[in-house]
Each structure stands twice: as C-alpha cells, then as structure tokens.
Motif scaffolding. Structure first.
Motif, short mmCIF file in Angstrom:
data_model
loop_
_atom_site.label_atom_id
_atom_site.label_comp_id
_atom_site.label_asym_id
_atom_site.label_seq_id
_atom_site.Cartn_x
_atom_site.Cartn_y
_atom_site.Cartn_z
N THR A 69 0.81 -1.22 0.00
CA THR A 69 0.00 0.00 0.00
C THR A 69 0.84 1.27 0.00
N GLU A 70 1.97 1.23 0.74
CA GLU A 70 2.76 2.45 0.84
C GLU A 70 3.40 2.85 -0.49
N GLU A 71 3.43 1.89 -1.45
CA GLU A 71 4.01 2.23 -2.74
C GLU A 71 2.97 2.81 -3.71
N LEU A 72 1.71 2.79 -3.30
CA LEU A 72 0.68 3.38 -4.14
C LEU A 72 0.73 4.90 -3.98
N ASP A 74 -0.40 8.89 -4.73
CA ASP A 74 -1.71 9.55 -4.82
C ASP A 74 -2.29 9.41 -6.22
N ARG A 75 -1.41 9.54 -7.21
CA ARG A 75 -1.87 9.49 -8.59
C ARG A 75 -2.46 8.11 -8.90
N GLU A 76 -1.79 7.06 -8.39
CA GLU A 76 -2.30 5.71 -8.62
C GLU A 76 -3.63 5.49 -7.92
N GLN A 77 -3.74 6.02 -6.70
CA GLN A 77 -5.00 5.91 -5.96
C GLN A 77 -6.12 6.57 -6.73
N LEU A 78 -5.79 7.75 -7.26
CA LEU A 78 -6.77 8.53 -8.00
C LEU A 78 -7.20 7.78 -9.26
N TRP A 79 -6.22 7.22 -9.94
CA TRP A 79 -6.48 6.45 -11.16
C TRP A 79 -7.40 5.28 -10.83
N ARG A 80 -7.09 4.59 -9.72
CA ARG A 80 -7.86 3.42 -9.32
C ARG A 80 -9.30 3.81 -9.03
#
Ligand SMILES: [Zn+2]
Length: 152
Positions: A69-72, A74-80
């Motif tokens: 999780t720590e490697e995700l 903000d941009r990846e979270q947003l994309w997801r």
C-alpha cells in the motif's frame, strides 16, 4: 568444555547453541528455537495465504496484495478510484440500455476497467497488465458499444 551431542564439536560450557551445527544445548535454547521456528512457519503461511488467496476479487482491496500500500502514490490511488467510477458508471448506464446490442460491449468495457479485473490478469501472465492496456480495452468496448447503439 562440553561436546555437542549432534556433531561432537567441543563447546563452551555456557554455549546455548552449537557454533558448528546450531543445535540447541539447553532446554531453554531448545524451546526458544522451537518458538522461533513456529513463528517463522506462521509468517510463511500468512504470507503465502495472502498471495495465493483472494483471487475472487470479492474483498475489494484490488492490487494492494501485489503492490504494498505504501508504494501506491496519490496518482495511482486517483487512477484506481477513477477506474471504479468509470467502470461501475458504464455498467449501470449499459444495464439501462440492455435490450440493445450496444449495451453488451459497454458492460464488458465497464468490467474490463475495474481494478480487480486487472489484478486477475496477473494470474495467467505473472504480472498485471498495464493500466493503459485496461483503459485501452475499455475504450475499444465503449466505442464499439456506442457505435452499435448509434447505428442500430
Ligand atoms: Zn553441533
């Protein structure tokens, strides 16, 4: 001096473990080793359980088992999150159009872009398909669906 019962190397009287073969030399050391081994076994079992299980995607925490999780970012979270919104949105809209042929590619596209589907692609392929590939799939299905809706 005493000798190791397992390998016969000579040991310090105070030694808790044999320096040659690692065999515990006292009751305490034996117990300690036993606990350590059990903890390691539990750790391994927990790790392999996390990697092997949960492939049905019902738990909803997609990808986070392959990517800590720590490697995700903000941009990846947003994309997801965007993928979920777009995917579910498309499916809901498509379901209202269902008797029409164009609804079906739209549903497929909506499913394809959902992050758990991307995670499932890791099982046959070794690593998940790129997000761009899933977005591309979505685009192809969506265009096909819209074209069918317009043309038919
Ligand atoms: Zn030994």
């Amino acid at each position: 001096m005493k000798t190791c019962p397992r390998c016969d190397s000579s040991l310090d009287d105070e030694a808790r473990y044999c320096v040659e073969c690692g065999a515990p030399q006292t009751e305490d050391a034996a117990e300690e080793l036993d606990e350590y081994v059990q903890r390691q076994a539990q750790q391994v079992a927990a790790d392999s359980g996390a990697e092997g299980g949960g492939s049905d995607g019902s738990d909803g925490d997609d990808g986070s088992r392959f990517i800590p999780t720590e490697e995700l970012t903000d941009r990846e979270q947003l994309w997801r999150r965007g993928c979920y919104v777009l995917g579910y949105g498309t499916i809901v809209v498509a379901l209202t159009l269902v008797p029409q042929v164009g609804a079906f590619p739209l549903i497929l596209g909506g499913i394809a872009i959902l992050p758990p589907i991307r995670r499932l692609t890791a099982e046959p392929l070794g690593s998940p398909l790129k997000r761009e590939v899933m977005a591309g799939l979505y685009a192809v299905f969506a265009l096909l669906g819209v074209a069918l809706l317009v043309l038919l």
